[in-house]
Design a protein around this motif. Structure first.
Motif, short mmCIF file in Angstrom:
data_model
loop_
_atom_site.label_atom_id
_atom_site.label_comp_id
_atom_site.label_asym_id
_atom_site.label_seq_id
_atom_site.Cartn_x
_atom_site.Cartn_y
_atom_site.Cartn_z
N UNK A 29 5.61 4.11 1.54
CA UNK A 29 5.07 2.75 1.64
C UNK A 29 4.43 2.57 3.01
N UNK A 30 3.17 2.14 3.05
CA UNK A 30 2.45 1.95 4.31
C UNK A 30 2.45 0.49 4.75
N UNK A 31 2.39 -0.40 3.80
CA UNK A 31 2.34 -1.83 4.10
C UNK A 31 3.03 -2.57 2.96
N UNK A 32 3.89 -3.50 3.32
CA UNK A 32 4.62 -4.26 2.29
C UNK A 32 4.52 -5.74 2.64
N UNK A 33 3.86 -6.51 1.79
CA UNK A 33 3.69 -7.94 2.03
C UNK A 33 4.57 -8.79 1.13
N UNK A 34 5.55 -8.18 0.48
CA UNK A 34 6.48 -8.95 -0.36
C UNK A 34 7.37 -9.83 0.51
N UNK A 90 0.87 -1.17 0.00
CA UNK A 90 0.00 0.00 0.00
C UNK A 90 0.90 1.22 0.00
N UNK A 91 0.66 2.15 -0.90
CA UNK A 91 1.58 3.29 -1.05
C UNK A 91 0.81 4.59 -1.25
N UNK A 92 1.50 5.68 -0.93
CA UNK A 92 1.02 7.02 -1.26
C UNK A 92 2.04 7.66 -2.19
N UNK A 93 1.55 8.16 -3.33
CA UNK A 93 2.40 8.90 -4.26
C UNK A 93 2.14 10.39 -4.06
N UNK A 94 3.17 11.13 -3.71
CA UNK A 94 3.09 12.59 -3.64
C UNK A 94 3.66 13.11 -4.96
N UNK A 95 2.76 13.43 -5.88
CA UNK A 95 3.20 13.80 -7.23
C UNK A 95 3.94 15.13 -7.24
N UNK A 96 3.55 16.03 -6.36
CA UNK A 96 4.23 17.33 -6.32
C UNK A 96 5.66 17.18 -5.81
N UNK A 97 5.84 16.32 -4.82
CA UNK A 97 7.16 16.14 -4.23
C UNK A 97 7.97 15.04 -4.91
#
Length: 255
Positions: A85-90, A73-80
């Protein structure tokens, strides 16, 4: 312990799927069969993989290049221009992807990656078959007998029923008895890197001269497995594996 996976063949009998992807990326339950094989090994503590690529190998590279992102689960900050990454199940695997050529035979593919083997033994298998074989036990078996090679001996999948005939009259019909016809090569090898001296070059087929020579020299032992084993050679095989996965208890799921 490392595991080498042969993933470079054409998969011609699965052409409905393999026209656009290599066979190891054909999916079972929404995940490539290659992933299922790696999960099987990881369940026994083997998490360092060397994958021998060939036909459409770039797609396998792209799969792993994007895998962590797809499992997060991720958040992309396009301006920055940043990603959080909030959660990584890899999984915590190490995966080395080596282009071993489109026309290279199985022995040649193995020879091309032997310089990456770090210990005195490693696992080898095909990128198109699953089983409930106890990989950990096969490794212990290999170390106990001390020879150069171990092959997992399996019974072939039961594809056809048996007709008992008298003339043209069918006296009985029965499912093909398990074990009729004897054991076959099921892959899931454990090997010494010294097997490389039996591989002449790219045209060497692992299942021919190298294995024949190992057997003749007394350096090949069989780890018998009488449980589940299923290669994915045809659309029928893929459908069967998909049905097993959908049942909620696929035999090869050991994780």
């Amino acid at each position: 312990m490392q595991a080498v996976i042969l993933a470079g063949g054409l998969g011609t009998r699965l052409s409905e799927e393999t026209l656009v992807k290599p066979k190891p990326l054909v999916e079972i339950g929404g995940r490539p069969i290659l992933w299922h094989i790696m999960k099987m090994y990881a369940a026994h503590g083997v998490t360092d993989f060397i994958v021998c690529l060939g036909y459409k190998g770039h797609l396998i590279k792209e799969f792993f290049a994007n895998y962590t992102l797809h499992m997060s689960d991720v958040t992309f900050d396009l301006a920055a221009h940043s990603m959080t990454t909030h959660r990584n199940e890899a999984e915590d695997w190490r995966v080395t992807l080596i282009d071993t050529g489109e026309a290279t035979m199985t022995g040649g593919r193995l020879a091309r990656v032997l310089d990456l083997i770090e210990g005195d033994a490693f696992c080898l298998t095909y990128g198109d078959g699953v089983s409930d074989v106890n990989i950990g036990e096969s490794i212990r078996f290999h170390r106990k007998h001390g020879k150069l090679a171990t092959v997992t001996a399996v019974y072939p999948p039961l594809r056809f029923g048996i007709l008992d005939l008298e003339g043209d009259r069918v006296m009985s019909f029965r499912e093909k008895p398990k074990g009729e016809g004897g054991f076959i090569n099921g892959g899931f090898f454990v090997l010494s890197p010294l097997v490389g001296r039996l591989i002449a070059g790219d045209s060497t087929v692992w299942e021919q001269e190298p294995l024949e020579r190992l057997a003749a020299d007394g350096d090949l032992h069989a780890f018998r497995h009488e449980g589940f084993f299923q290669p994915m050679d045809t659309i029928r095989d893929r459908t069967y594996l998909e049905q097993l996965w959908a049942s909620g208890s696929p035999p090869w799921k050991q994780w």
